[in-house]
Design a protein around this motif. Structure first.
Motif, PDB file in Angstrom:
ATOM      1  N   SER A  40       3.573   0.584  -8.095  1.00  0.00           N
ATOM      2  CA  SER A  40       2.624  -0.124  -7.647  1.00  0.00           C
ATOM      3  C   SER A  40       4.078  -1.869  -7.149  1.00  0.00           C
ATOM      4  N   SER A  47      -5.982  -0.187  -3.219  1.00  0.00           N
ATOM      5  CA  SER A  47      -5.983  -1.146  -3.653  1.00  0.00           C
ATOM      6  C   SER A  47      -5.232  -0.916  -5.237  1.00  0.00           C
ATOM      7  N   GLN A 102      -8.627  -8.871   1.166  1.00  0.00           N
ATOM      8  CA  GLN A 102      -7.614  -8.450   0.443  1.00  0.00           C
ATOM      9  C   GLN A 102      -7.426  -8.960  -1.222  1.00  0.00           C
ATOM     10  N   TRP A 125      -6.669  -7.869  -3.879  1.00  0.00           N
ATOM     11  CA  TRP A 125      -6.263  -7.146  -4.501  1.00  0.00           C
ATOM     12  C   TRP A 125      -4.521  -7.074  -5.140  1.00  0.00           C
ATOM     13  N   LEU A 126      -4.710  -8.701  -3.647  1.00  0.00           N
ATOM     14  CA  LEU A 126      -3.030  -8.562  -3.644  1.00  0.00           C
ATOM     15  C   LEU A 126      -2.361  -9.458  -4.607  1.00  0.00           C
ATOM     16  N   GLN A 166       0.516  -1.023   0.491  1.00  0.00           N
ATOM     17  CA  GLN A 166      -0.302  -0.054  -0.104  1.00  0.00           C
ATOM     18  C   GLN A 166       1.035   0.978  -0.079  1.00  0.00           C
TER      19      GLN A 166
END
Length: 523
Positions: free
Chosen positions: A258, A433, A279, A281-282, A250
């Motif tokens: 990213s 995310s 989570q 988006w990991l 994050q």
């Protein structure tokens, strides 16, 4: 001892050892024989030094008690900008030591009068009050109403929440209350709610120890590298490792990059997979690799338990030629970790996150209020410089550490006021995310104008309450005078744009603490 020897050495003495010992004790109360023709030297010395030593000891005890009473009286009389520590947990005790080393005034409120750390913190100059912190009367004695910070670490989540409930009616809006929450599910809810809801009585910062350790670890890694690593190899297990992974990713997103975190299949199963339910988006930033790929020059190791296991993992990663640095997150204090051994590998760096997060700069600096306030100031400076403004034109264009405290407070109040903006547009918070948009606040032009006007009014009210006054001259933080303490209609367009910029900065501020906006389409 001199008295005992002296009595035993009397030329004509037939004193027993018991009588000699009793006579020596009497010397402390100035009771001794005065008709001795030729008393021994030892006895003569003892006749004078014994009463003096007793007087000195008595005076020291009186001063110790009086000193504590005087410090308590000073807190009641002129308590300002002190720190109140509720509960001498390990975190509370370490903070007390560190704060007193900086000569910061500290008041400790502890329920257990026999707590083993009480004597130590009192000897360091902290004011000590014992009793149940859920009682408002005791909190008032600690002058929480004028405290700069209140830290609640009683060792019980329920007790911490009850203390916070009592504090809502006692602290001022300039006080930040930091409360430990060990249950991660409760902390995740409170962590979001504390930003979404604005309180008129103090600001509350609920923290989880593993999360603060993760932030301290990442800070040290970033400072050591001097630049952001675009790709890292992460070998880890345990709850702390999960917080490190989330916060690392994050932070890179908040910076607009990213990056990629490479992990082994074992780390994926132990750390990543349990997080995907909340989570998901990991999966977009984590890649599974058996070893560190050639694009990775940095390794991160975070394993619970013995540091010896972490050392073997770090050595394995450091064995790759293309890896230049391996950082090991240790929860043991400096000096107790296996990795303190020198010469193991120049590539390996021990980061004592377990103690580093309790340093005052790290502990208070990682509150959501401080992080968002710092982000707002940095955003303001960047926007002003893009407009061609320099520090010669605007004295506020300095780093956060160099900013006057009054201006830091102004940024902190804006951070706290973000909750009212979210309420105004009906927005909620979701985990960050993706990188935040650099220029847009997802609201209409009309709504943006209304929010900017409201922000200017809030800013004016806060400054006036803080003692600032209008002056046509340049802004002067020392004298607390400002030329913009006027109504919205009296502002010129460039100054109105600054208030619009403040609203536009909210997504980037939230990104700094790991959140993104969830805004209804109607805004």
């Amino acid at each position: 001892m001199l008295g005992y020897v002296g009595y035993r050495d009397l030329a004509d003495a037939s004193m027993s050892r018991t009588d000699a010992a009793f006579g020596a004790i009497q010397l402390f109360f100035m009771e001794t024989q005065t008709d001795l023709d030729d008393p021994p030297v030892a006895l003569n010395i003892a006749r004078f030094t014994a009463p003096l030593s007793l007087a000195a000891a008595t005076l020291a005890a009186v001063l110790a008690v009086a000193g504590q009473q005087i410090r308590r009286a000073l807190v009641r009389w002129r308590g300002r900008d002190h720190v109140v520590l509720v509960g001498l947990s390990e975190t509370g005790t370490e903070l007390a030591r560190a704060l007193r080393e900086r000569d910061q005034r500290v008041v400790v409120l502890e329920a257990d009068p026999a707590h083993p750390s009480l004597a130590e913190v009192q000897s360091r100059g902290a004011v000590v009050v014992t009793g149940d912190a859920r009682q408002p009367g005791l909190l008032r004695r600690c002058r929480v109403d004028t405290a700069q910070q209140v830290v609640v670490t009683t060792g019980s989540d329920s007790a911490n929440v009850e203390v916070c409930e009592a504090l809502t009616h006692l602290v001022s809006d300039d006080t930040t209350v930091h409360a430990a929450i060990d249950d991660e599910s409760l902390w995740s809810v409170l962590g979001r709610v504390q930003i979404e809801e604005t309180s008129d009585t103090g600001s509350f910062d609920f923290f989880h120890a593993d999360d603060r350790k993760a932030l301290a670890f990442i800070d040290i890694v970033d400072r050591s590298l001097g630049a952001t690593a675009s790709a890292v190899y992460f070998s880890a297990e345990g709850a702390l490792a999960q917080r490190v992974l989330i916060r690392w990713c994050q932070r890179r997103l908040a910076e607009g990059t990213s990056g990629t975190v490479h992990v082994s299949s074992a780390t994926y199963a132990a750390v990543v997979d349990p997080l995907l339910a909340t989570q998901p988006w990991l999966t977009s930033v984590v890649s599974t690799d058996a070893t560190a790929p050639t694009t990775c020059t940095v390794g991160l190791v975070c394993r619970e338990g013995s540091d010896g296991r972490a050392l073997s993992t770090a050595l394995e990663i450091a064995g790759e030629r293309h890896v230049s640095d391996v950082f090991v997150c240790s929860t043991l204090p400096t000096g107790r970790a296996v990795l303190d051994l020198k010469g193991v590998s120049e590539k390996i760096h021990l980061v004592p996150a377990g103690s580093a997060f309790r340093e005052p700069d790290s502990f208070f600096g990682h509150s959501w209020i401080e992080l968002m306030a710092t982000a707002r100031h940095e955003d303001y400076c960047a926007t002003e410089r893009l407009r061609g403004i320099t520090s010669a034109d605007n004295s506020s264009l300095v780093s956060w550490d160099e900013l006057p405290e009054s201006l830091k407070d102004s940024n902190r109040r804006f951070a706290v006021a973000v909750g009212s903006v979210l309420g105004e547009i009906g927005a909620g918070l979701v985990p960050l995310s993706a990188p935040p948009e650099s220029t847009a606040m997802p609201v209409s032009t009309e709504r943006l104008e209304t929010l900017a006007r409201q922000e200017h009014d809030r800013w004016m009210d806060d400054l006036v309450r803080d003692g600032w006054t209008y002056s046509s001259g340049p802004k002067d933080p020392e004298r607390k005078t400002h030329p913009l303490l006027v109504g919205w209609d009296e502002l010129d367009e460039p100054e109105r744009e600054k208030d619009r910029d403040a609203i536009r900065a909210i997504p980037r501020m939230l990104a700094r603490v790991g959140y993104a906006l969830d805004v209804p389409a109607t805004c």
